[in-house]
Motif scaffolding. Structure first.
Motif, PDB file in Angstrom:
ATOM      1  N   PHE A  19      11.431  -9.081  -6.792  1.00 57.61           N
ATOM      2  CA  PHE A  19       9.975  -9.232  -6.792  1.00 57.61           C
ATOM      3  C   PHE A  19       9.274  -7.953  -6.345  1.00 57.61           C
ATOM      4  N   ILE A  20       8.058  -7.805  -6.848  1.00 57.68           N
ATOM      5  CA  ILE A  20       7.157  -6.770  -6.356  1.00 57.68           C
ATOM      6  C   ILE A  20       5.821  -7.451  -6.079  1.00 57.68           C
ATOM      7  N   GLY A  21       4.973  -6.803  -5.311  1.00 59.27           N
ATOM      8  CA  GLY A  21       3.701  -7.447  -5.007  1.00 59.27           C
ATOM      9  C   GLY A  21       2.732  -6.499  -4.336  1.00 59.27           C
ATOM     10  N   VAL A  22       1.688  -7.112  -3.806  1.00 56.16           N
ATOM     11  CA  VAL A  22       0.616  -6.380  -3.143  1.00 56.16           C
ATOM     12  C   VAL A  22       0.526  -6.921  -1.707  1.00 56.16           C
ATOM     13  N   VAL A  23       0.415  -6.014  -0.749  1.00 52.70           N
ATOM     14  CA  VAL A  23       0.257  -6.455   0.646  1.00 52.70           C
ATOM     15  C   VAL A  23      -1.049  -7.239   0.760  1.00 52.70           C
ATOM     16  N   ASP A  24      -0.950  -8.475   1.268  1.00 54.72           N
ATOM     17  CA  ASP A  24      -2.113  -9.354   1.357  1.00 54.72           C
ATOM     18  C   ASP A  24      -2.583  -9.487   2.803  1.00 54.72           C
ATOM     19  N   GLU A  25      -1.635  -9.418   3.733  1.00 55.50           N
ATOM     20  CA  GLU A  25      -1.967  -9.543   5.154  1.00 55.50           C
ATOM     21  C   GLU A  25      -0.904  -8.798   5.961  1.00 55.50           C
ATOM     22  N   VAL A  26      -1.355  -8.111   6.987  1.00 57.41           N
ATOM     23  CA  VAL A  26      -0.443  -7.376   7.862  1.00 57.41           C
ATOM     24  C   VAL A  26      -0.496  -8.028   9.237  1.00 57.41           C
ATOM     25  N   GLY A  27       0.671  -8.473   9.741  1.00 63.31           N
ATOM     26  CA  GLY A  27       0.713  -9.112  11.053  1.00 63.31           C
ATOM     27  C   GLY A  27       0.535  -8.096  12.170  1.00 63.31           C
TER      28      GLY A  27
END
Ligand SMILES: [Zn+2]
Ligand SMILES: [Zn+2]
Length: 359
Positions: free
Chosen positions: A64-72
């Motif tokens: 999978f690849i994706g886009v960072v949606d939230e950073v903890g």
């Protein structure tokens, strides 16, 4: 945030469900990634059928690849929302001896017992940890996972191949492919074709791709293959010796069969290297005349498991645009059409090379 998200779940062997679940939250050191593409791997079908242990309930998907949606909080990677990322499926402990020497694909830490390491989308059951696989609109990436930024120069349609290309780069590295080497690749599936590209990029002179399907052999030429052969057993030995009288410097077995492994040992030159990159399953046993094939010829047999250090060269190769990577992605489906995609793969649909889901 009460937004609902979608996951594909294998609740037990043989079953596929589509579930709406609450959007996951990023804990300390974690990320939430919005998945943009996930490749379907033969492994996913073996997982569904229960051939690979009992990881159920499982959210599959490791390509999978994706886009960072939230950073903890306490994220140590310096990522910000909106960045395009690839996440390595192996989640190394980063503390054991194998991790510290860089061979984190051999990380000794499993969930409970020593085993093949923690792999997102493969062996982390969805009810034990919040980490899941990539057949989902959103997923939690654990703090120990290795995350790579995908450069803007990578064709978005090709980026989903980063994991299988990383596997191919690792196999070529294991085989110590050098300038001018002759390399034979058995098995013209996606990983085999990507091995041809990686070997060619590493400077191989002759790159022979071996496989039965004519259209795959034609495609292999675009991925750096200088010759193609459709033969097995004795005929393959004859055909390879017709091109390389002393045998190949390096043979990469990417077909995943013990017959192909035996062929690989027969067509390598004396003192050559054989990389075993295809999984054969737990059933078949390789039987060979060991003195004749191995001992007296000093063959290096180099199994290649997943990837470590493979993502960096894979991203560079994708960015180079040197090979028509996106042409391997022949079939694209919405995530919810996963069962149709599986059926098309199992029916060996004409022209299908790599199928990809879009959440
Ligand atoms: Zn895979
Ligand atoms: Zn480790």
């Amino acid at each position: 945030m009460t937004e609902s998200t979608v996951q594909v779940v294998f609740p037990r062997a043989g079953a596929v469900e589509i579930r709406a679940v609450p959007r996951p939250q990023a804990g300390a050191g974690e990320l939430v990634v919005r998945v943009t593409r996930v490749g379907i791997c033969a492994t996913d079908l073996h997982l569904r059928d229960g051939h690979i242990g009992d990881p159920f309930p499982l959210v599959p998907g490791h390509e999978f690849i994706g886009v960072v949606d939230e950073v903890g909080s306490d994220d140590h990677r310096g990522l910000v929302p909106g960045e395009n990322v690839a996440v390595e499926m192996l989640v190394p402990c980063q503390r054991c001896e194998r991790c510290r020497e860089g061979r984190y694909n051999l990380c000794a830490q499993d969930l409970d017992t020593p085993g093949p390491g923690r792999q997102l989308g493969v062996n982390i059951p969805a009810d034990t940890l919040p980490y899941s696989g990539g057949y989902a609109t959103h997923m939690v990436v654990p703090s120990q996972a290795i995350v790579h930024r995908i450069p803007d120069s990578v064709d978005p349609d090709a980026a989903v191949l980063v994991e299988p290309l990383a596997v191919a780069c690792h196999a070529v590295t294991r085989g110590r492919v050098r300038l001018g080497d002759s390399v034979v690749i058995i098995g013209p599936g996606p990983v085999g074709l990507l091995c041809a590209a990686a070997a060619s990029a590493a400077g191989a002179g002759t790159v022979i791709v071996v496989g039965g399907r004519a259209e795959r052999r034609t495609l292999a030429r675009a991925f750096g293959s200088t010759a193609q052969v459709a033969a097995r057993g004795d005929d393959l030995v004859t055909a390879v010796h017709g091109i390389l009288p002393r045998g190949a410097d390096v043979v990469i077995e990417a077909a995943g069969s013990v017959d192909a492994q035996r062929d690989a040992l027969r067509i390598v030159r004396r003192g050559g290297r054989v990389v075993l990159a295809g999984a054969c399953g737990s059933g078949p046993t390789l039987q060979i005349p060991s003195d004749d094939l191995l001992l007296t010829r000093e063959i290096d047999v180099l199994p290649s498991f997943l990837s470590s250090g493979g993502f960096e060269p894979a991203l560079e190769l994708l960015a180079s645009g040197r090979f028509p990577f996106s042409s391997l992605v022949t079939h694209v489906y919405p995530l919810t059409d996963v069962e149709q995609a599986f059926a098309d793969i199992e029916n060996r649909t004409e022209g299908l090379i790599k199928a990809v889901l879009v959440p």
